[in-house]
Design an enzyme around this catalytic site. Structure first.
Site, PDB file in Angstrom:
ATOM      1  N   GLU A 118       1.255  -1.108   0.078  1.00 35.26           N
ATOM      2  CA  GLU A 118       0.024   0.161  -0.030  1.00 35.26           C
ATOM      3  C   GLU A 118       0.432   0.757  -0.333  1.00 35.26           C
ATOM      4  O   GLU A 118       1.873   1.367   0.360  1.00 35.26           O
ATOM      5  CB  GLU A 118      -0.658  -0.345   0.861  1.00 35.26           C
ATOM      6  CG  GLU A 118      -1.992  -1.040   0.897  1.00 35.26           C
ATOM      7  CD  GLU A 118      -2.752  -1.110   2.004  1.00 35.26           C
ATOM      8  OE1 GLU A 118      -2.917  -0.477   3.211  1.00 35.26           O
ATOM      9  OE2 GLU A 118      -3.647  -1.450   2.491  1.00 35.26           O
ATOM     10  N   HIS A 234      -9.212   9.987   2.639  1.00 34.61           N
ATOM     11  CA  HIS A 234      -8.865   8.650   1.429  1.00 34.61           C
ATOM     12  C   HIS A 234      -9.418   8.689   0.515  1.00 34.61           C
ATOM     13  O   HIS A 234      -9.893  10.474  -0.196  1.00 34.61           O
ATOM     14  CB  HIS A 234      -9.708   7.521   2.022  1.00 34.61           C
ATOM     15  CG  HIS A 234      -9.135   6.385   1.308  1.00 34.61           C
ATOM     16  ND1 HIS A 234      -9.206   6.037  -0.102  1.00 34.61           N
ATOM     17  CD2 HIS A 234      -8.572   5.144   2.421  1.00 34.61           C
ATOM     18  CE1 HIS A 234      -8.991   4.825   0.376  1.00 34.61           C
ATOM     19  NE2 HIS A 234      -8.060   4.535   1.062  1.00 34.61           N
ATOM     20  N   ARG A 279      -1.478   9.425   1.132  1.00 35.57           N
ATOM     21  CA  ARG A 279      -2.428   9.863   1.243  1.00 35.57           C
ATOM     22  C   ARG A 279      -3.143  11.675   1.299  1.00 35.57           C
ATOM     23  O   ARG A 279      -3.652  12.020   0.454  1.00 35.57           O
ATOM     24  CB  ARG A 279      -3.871   8.899   2.087  1.00 35.57           C
ATOM     25  CG  ARG A 279      -3.502   7.413   2.172  1.00 35.57           C
ATOM     26  CD  ARG A 279      -4.057   7.484   3.014  1.00 35.57           C
ATOM     27  NE  ARG A 279      -4.780   5.655   3.209  1.00 35.57           N
ATOM     28  CZ  ARG A 279      -5.260   5.000   3.563  1.00 35.57           C
ATOM     29  NH1 ARG A 279      -5.728   5.325   5.078  1.00 35.57           N
ATOM     30  NH2 ARG A 279      -5.402   3.830   3.831  1.00 35.57           N
ATOM     31  N   HIS A 338     -11.829  10.043   6.236  1.00 37.30           N
ATOM     32  CA  HIS A 338     -11.262   8.715   6.856  1.00 37.30           C
ATOM     33  C   HIS A 338     -10.785   8.224   8.131  1.00 37.30           C
ATOM     34  O   HIS A 338     -11.483   7.386   8.752  1.00 37.30           O
ATOM     35  CB  HIS A 338     -10.074   8.390   5.799  1.00 37.30           C
ATOM     36  CG  HIS A 338     -10.576   6.995   5.445  1.00 37.30           C
ATOM     37  ND1 HIS A 338     -11.265   5.469   5.130  1.00 37.30           N
ATOM     38  CD2 HIS A 338      -9.744   5.767   5.311  1.00 37.30           C
ATOM     39  CE1 HIS A 338     -10.865   4.468   5.322  1.00 37.30           C
ATOM     40  NE2 HIS A 338      -9.537   4.507   5.455  1.00 37.30           N
ATOM     41  N   ARG A 373      -1.289   9.278   9.047  1.00 38.08           N
ATOM     42  CA  ARG A 373      -1.318   8.194   9.328  1.00 38.08           C
ATOM     43  C   ARG A 373      -1.110   6.817   7.776  1.00 38.08           C
ATOM     44  O   ARG A 373      -1.575   7.315   7.083  1.00 38.08           O
ATOM     45  CB  ARG A 373      -2.824   7.282   9.643  1.00 38.08           C
ATOM     46  CG  ARG A 373      -2.925   5.831   9.534  1.00 38.08           C
ATOM     47  CD  ARG A 373      -4.272   5.504  10.239  1.00 38.08           C
ATOM     48  NE  ARG A 373      -5.020   5.327   9.170  1.00 38.08           N
ATOM     49  CZ  ARG A 373      -5.713   5.174   8.608  1.00 38.08           C
ATOM     50  NH1 ARG A 373      -5.179   3.230   8.592  1.00 38.08           N
ATOM     51  NH2 ARG A 373      -6.848   4.875   7.144  1.00 38.08           N
TER      52      ARG A 373
END
Length: 518
Positions: A118, A234, A279, A338, A373
């Site tokens: 990811e 997100h 992100r 998110h 995060r």
């Protein structure tokens, strides 16, 4: 059969039944505990919706040091390095613990874990269950384990409305509301595992009922709240009218899907990391495309291509329900609230600044995530911190408790976050500025100061707005168009109920520019 509250006085009370709450209860077994949830076990929580997985350095080419380095880089200067190293070191053991509770992780034929990639991870280290159904499988297994554990008393369809403290400021009980009425349940040990704040936003991947209740419970009891301004958006929620919005996991980009506009232009191609940049960078890039009048799509037709439905069955089902075939059609996406990096400030044991109050999961701020995060670190953190909270409670002698009693105070009205959503969506979204924060505070302060159904959601939102107003820089998920640079020295935000209300009043009353009073 619903337990009688009179039999539960004195037990540790765990508030919330997502991953963190369920795991804490199981780690405390066979110590008797009370697990309180306003919905059936595992429902109205973000954990079952997690399509990603759990990050852990378990591959032959990986090491916890590399995992820590990626986490710290994503956190943009605000991670607590000791916390990062403690949690990534414990990550493999956390996954092993869940496997013992019955979670069926995806494995190779030789028994080894299938490890995915990811964004912002330098190695394949994401452990999945049922492909993109990791959260659902974890919660299924833990709910079954909880229901099979006699020491866990489950109070479903119940809600903790306030934490009660004694003359020394320590936890003394909870005000609990059920269909039978409102009562005081004495306890000296409370664990908040209430999840995040996405329900305060109109466009969010979180359940609508997750709107910061844990933050409000803790703040009203005197606890310190850390970094509330850091809300992660997100990048790729499915762009439709459905609320909450359905997630299109980062793992799809990890397998090669590209972000394009309506003309097929891959607008992130020149960005370091491209679609797998952190992100916050990807979310802002998509947001700017949308503000410029473009539509944005995730193009998975070539990669993963014909294997999409097999690799991502849950996402494929979401697409089919909206009339999209991801093997033939680009998937429309947009950013959505998110994950909340801020939360109740806790130490390594999950203990808050209030004696007798712990927090675990998204409601807690451990210092792991910093300003942004890293993907799939949250489920890992929830399990590691749940184990630490359980050990901390076990290590303390059982305190003397009071007795159960019906509540004399009038019950509080049911919370209604609906009027708050347009305020935060407009003024504390992907791109922010001081004028927006000032207006948000003006709108929120009178609501947070009252006793109406919007008071608690407004207070949770006010924590976000005041924290964001006072951070005069752009860092991680917090991007201010009026302060695009980072401050030289990273600093965290710490707020109490008194400081946030005082700051909010000053913002409302003052006509000074933001730089003078932030």
């Amino acid at each position: 059969m619903t337990p009688d509250l009179r039999d539960l006085a004195g037990r540790p009370v765990i508030v919330g039944a997502g991953l963190a709450g369920l795991a804490t209860a199981l780690f405390l077994a066979p110590r008797p505990v009370v697990l309180v949830t306003k919905a059936p076990l595992g429902a109205e929580a973000s954990s079952p919706w997690a399509q990603g997985g759990m990050a852990a350095a378990m591959g032959g080419d990986d090491h916890p040091t590399l995992h820590a380095e990626d986490t710290i880089a994503a956190g943009d200067g605000l991670c607590d390095e000791a916390t990062v190293r403690r949690i990534v070191d414990a990550a493999p053991a956390a996954i092993a613990a869940l496997a013992r509770f019955g979670v069926g992780f995806d494995r190779h034929t030789d028994g080894g874990f299938r490890l995915g990639l990811e964004a912002a991870h330098g190695r394949n280290r994401i452990v999945h269950a049922e492909g993109d159904g990791t959260g659902r499988e974890i919660v299924r297994a833990l709910v079954a384990a909880v229901r099979a554990t006699p020491s866990i008393a489950c109070l479903e369809q119940a809600e903790i409305r306030r934490l009660l403290t004694d003359a020394h400021g320590s936890v003394a009980g909870v005000l609990i509301a059920r269909s039978e009425g409102v009562a005081v349940l004495p306890t000296r040990r409370v664990v908040l595992a209430t999840g995040g704040i996405g329900g305060l936003y109109e466009e969010s991947t979180n359940p609508r009922g997750c709107f910061g209740q844990g933050l409000v419970l803790a703040a009203r009891a005197g606890a310190v709240i850390a970094d509330p301004e850091f809300v992660q958006f997100h990048p790729t929620a499915f762009a439709s009218a459905a609320r909450p919005m359905r997630l299109v996991s980062e793992a799809v980009r990890g397998e090669g899907a590209a972000l394009v506009d309506e003309a097929g232009h891959r607008f992130l191609a020149a960005e370091p990391g491209a679609e797998l940049a952190p992100r916050d960078i990807v979310a802002r890039a998509i947001w700017r495309q949308i503000e410029a009048g473009h539509r944005v799509f995730l193009d998975a037709r070539e990669r993963p291509g014909n294997g999409f439905a097999r690799r991502f069955p849950s996402i494929a089902a979401i697409c089919r329900a909206e009339g999209v075939d991801p093997e033939r059609d680009p998937i429309p996406v947009r950013p959505a609230a998110h994950y909340h990096m801020g939360g109740v400030a806790v130490d390594a044991d999950g203990q808050s600044t209030v004696e007798g109050l712990w927090a675990a999961g998204e409601v807690a701020s451990t210092g792991l995530h910093g300003a942004n995060r890293l993907a799939s670190n949250s489920l890992t953190e929830a399990v590691v911190l749940a184990a630490a909270v359980a050990a901390s409670i076990e290590a303390r002698p059982a305190p003397a408790e009071g007795r159960f009693m019906p509540a004399a105070a009038a019950p509080l009205p049911p919370d209604n976050p609906g009027p708050i959503r347009p305020i935060l969506a407009r003024h504390a979204g992907v791109l922010r500025d001081a004028d927006g924060f000032r207006q948000a505070v003006r709108d929120l302060l009178p609501l947070a100061s009252g006793r109406t159904a919007t008071a608690d959601p407004a207070l949770a939102a006010l924590l976000v707005a005041v924290g964001a107003y006072r951070r005069r820089e752009s860092r991680g998920a917090h991007f201010r168009s009026d302060h695009p640079a980072r401050e030289t020295f990273p600093r965290r935000t710490f707020l109490t109920l008194d400081t946030v209300m005082s700051a909010a009043s000053e913002i409302v009353e003052s006509n000074l520019p933001a730089a003078r009073i932030a």
